[in-house]
Design an enzyme around this catalytic site. Structure first.
Site, PDB file in Angstrom:
ATOM      1  N   ASP A  83     -20.569  -8.084  43.721  1.00 15.36           N
ATOM      2  CA  ASP A  83     -21.223  -9.227  43.828  1.00 15.36           C
ATOM      3  C   ASP A  83     -20.498 -10.713  44.634  1.00 15.36           C
ATOM      4  OD1 ASP A  83     -22.433 -10.844  41.951  1.00 15.36           O
ATOM      5  OD2 ASP A  83     -21.390 -11.456  40.365  1.00 15.36           O
ATOM      6  N   GLY A  90     -25.561 -18.965  47.129  1.00 12.20           N
ATOM      7  CA  GLY A  90     -26.874 -20.138  47.128  1.00 12.20           C
ATOM      8  C   GLY A  90     -26.719 -21.269  48.030  1.00 12.20           C
ATOM      9  N   CYS A 143     -26.296  -9.131  42.741  1.00 15.55           N
ATOM     10  CA  CYS A 143     -26.041 -10.273  42.819  1.00 15.55           C
ATOM     11  C   CYS A 143     -27.755 -10.662  43.405  1.00 15.55           C
ATOM     12  CB  CYS A 143     -25.369 -10.390  44.161  1.00 15.55           C
ATOM     13  SG  CYS A 143     -25.242 -12.728  44.446  1.00 15.55           S
ATOM     14  N   ASN A 144     -28.622 -11.407  42.904  1.00 18.11           N
ATOM     15  CA  ASN A 144     -29.406 -11.560  43.389  1.00 18.11           C
ATOM     16  C   ASN A 144     -30.151 -12.145  44.367  1.00 18.11           C
ATOM     17  OD1 ASN A 144     -31.643 -11.340  40.473  1.00 18.11           O
ATOM     18  ND2 ASN A 144     -29.806 -11.917  40.485  1.00 18.11           N
ATOM     19  N   THR A 145     -28.897 -13.191  44.764  1.00 16.14           N
ATOM     20  CA  THR A 145     -29.060 -13.829  45.919  1.00 16.14           C
ATOM     21  C   THR A 145     -28.988 -13.087  47.506  1.00 16.14           C
ATOM     22  OG1 THR A 145     -28.269 -16.285  44.698  1.00 16.14           O
ATOM     23  CG2 THR A 145     -28.149 -15.841  47.512  1.00 16.14           C
ATOM     24  N   CYS A 199     -29.454 -14.360  38.211  1.00 12.63           N
ATOM     25  CA  CYS A 199     -28.531 -13.993  38.443  1.00 12.63           C
ATOM     26  C   CYS A 199     -27.759 -13.896  37.629  1.00 12.63           C
ATOM     27  CB  CYS A 199     -27.853 -15.818  38.577  1.00 12.63           C
ATOM     28  SG  CYS A 199     -26.009 -16.250  39.148  1.00 12.63           S
ATOM     29  N   HIS A 229     -25.017 -13.961  36.846  1.00 11.09           N
ATOM     30  CA  HIS A 229     -23.800 -14.548  36.078  1.00 11.09           C
ATOM     31  C   HIS A 229     -24.717 -15.137  34.471  1.00 11.09           C
ATOM     32  CE1 HIS A 229     -21.160 -15.250  39.680  1.00 11.09           C
ATOM     33  NE2 HIS A 229     -20.696 -15.314  38.820  1.00 11.09           N
TER      34      HIS A 229
END
Length: 264
Positions: free
Chosen positions: A11, A44, A75-77, A189, A191
């Protein structure tokens, strides 16, 4: 495959711990290395090319050093940008993280779904494809809220949580056309589930929060079904950033079973 070969969870920061928590429920005996690219934050705000090159390069080197049986990009990004490239680089299974639009679309009753993610995630064509495939006839309202990362990490460190970013993110969703009808919010996200209680309180009753952590864990467990695990050493947390800053997370990391902290 050696029985002590770890699962590598990668991540940008520590949001991926929400994925690790779900994975522990399914594979409690699996050795784990949790890697946080804190030197690379914030993803991001980087270009897609920068993110893809950095993630692929780091995971390539980490794979050589740690010899994992599987890598999970929590981690989506990073996943929406670099997953394809990483799969070309590594010779092990790679599980990515994508916004939980499919389950959200199945849950919504009003047909209006909010999505909170980083600015990079919400603009990705991958998200467009998920919306087209699973949320036809629904309204998906996207808001980039990178300012939620800092209070999420503060909460994990046991520090006071600044609620202003939470209020601002919710207000931004509600201010969009049909925003008042949102009954389901995708936390895109890793987080953001750390702030589930704060977001739920601000959104109010009747709004369901959805994230992909449990689904990611199930996918990892499926791919590793039948494999033998032997945790013959401490599970480890690795950072690319300053070690002193990461050490301050020792109590929180220990709560996730990560009792050794090193710098990559």
């Amino acid at each position: 495959m050696e029985a002590n070969s770890p699962i590598l969870i990668f991540d940008t920061g520590v949001g991926g711990l929400t994925v690790l928590a779900e994975l522990r429920n399914l594979l409690p005996d699996a050795p784990v290395i949790f890697a946080a690219d804190q030197a690379g934050l914030p993803y991001g705000e980087k270009s897609e090319a920068e993110v893809a090159a950095r993630v692929a390069g780091l995971l390539g080197r980490m794979s050589e050093r740690y010899r994992p049986r599987l890598a999970c990009i929590a981690c989506n990004t990073a996943s929406t940008i670099a997953l394809g490239m990483v799969r070309e680089v590594l010779e092990i299974p790679v599980v990515g993280t994508v916004p939980a639009i499919k389950p959200a679309a199945a849950m919504t009753e009003t047909g209006v779904i909010g999505l909170l993610g980083t600015k990079a995630t919400i603009r990705q064509p991958y998200v467009d494809r998920l919306e087209a495939e699973f949320a036809q006839g629904k309204t998906l309202l996207r808001h980039g809220a990178p300012e939620l990362v800092e209070p999420a990490e503060a909460k994990l460190r046991g520090k006071p949580v600044d609620l202003a970013p939470v209020r601002n993110a919710v207000a931004a969703l509600r201010a969009m056309p049909r925003g008042a009808e949102i009954d389901t919010v995708v936390l895109a996200c890793t987080h953001f589930p750390l702030l589930r209680a704060e977001l739920a309180a601000e959104l109010g009753d009747g709004v369901t929060l959805v994230d992909g952590a449990a689904g990611i864990a199930r996918r990892v467990a499926h791919l590793l079904d039948g494999q033998v695990f032997d945790r013959d050493r401490e599970d480890m947390a690795v950072t690319t950033g300053p070690l002193d800053d990461f050490v301050s997370l020792t109590p929180a990391l220990a709560g996730y079973g990560l009792t050794r902290i090193v710098r990559f």
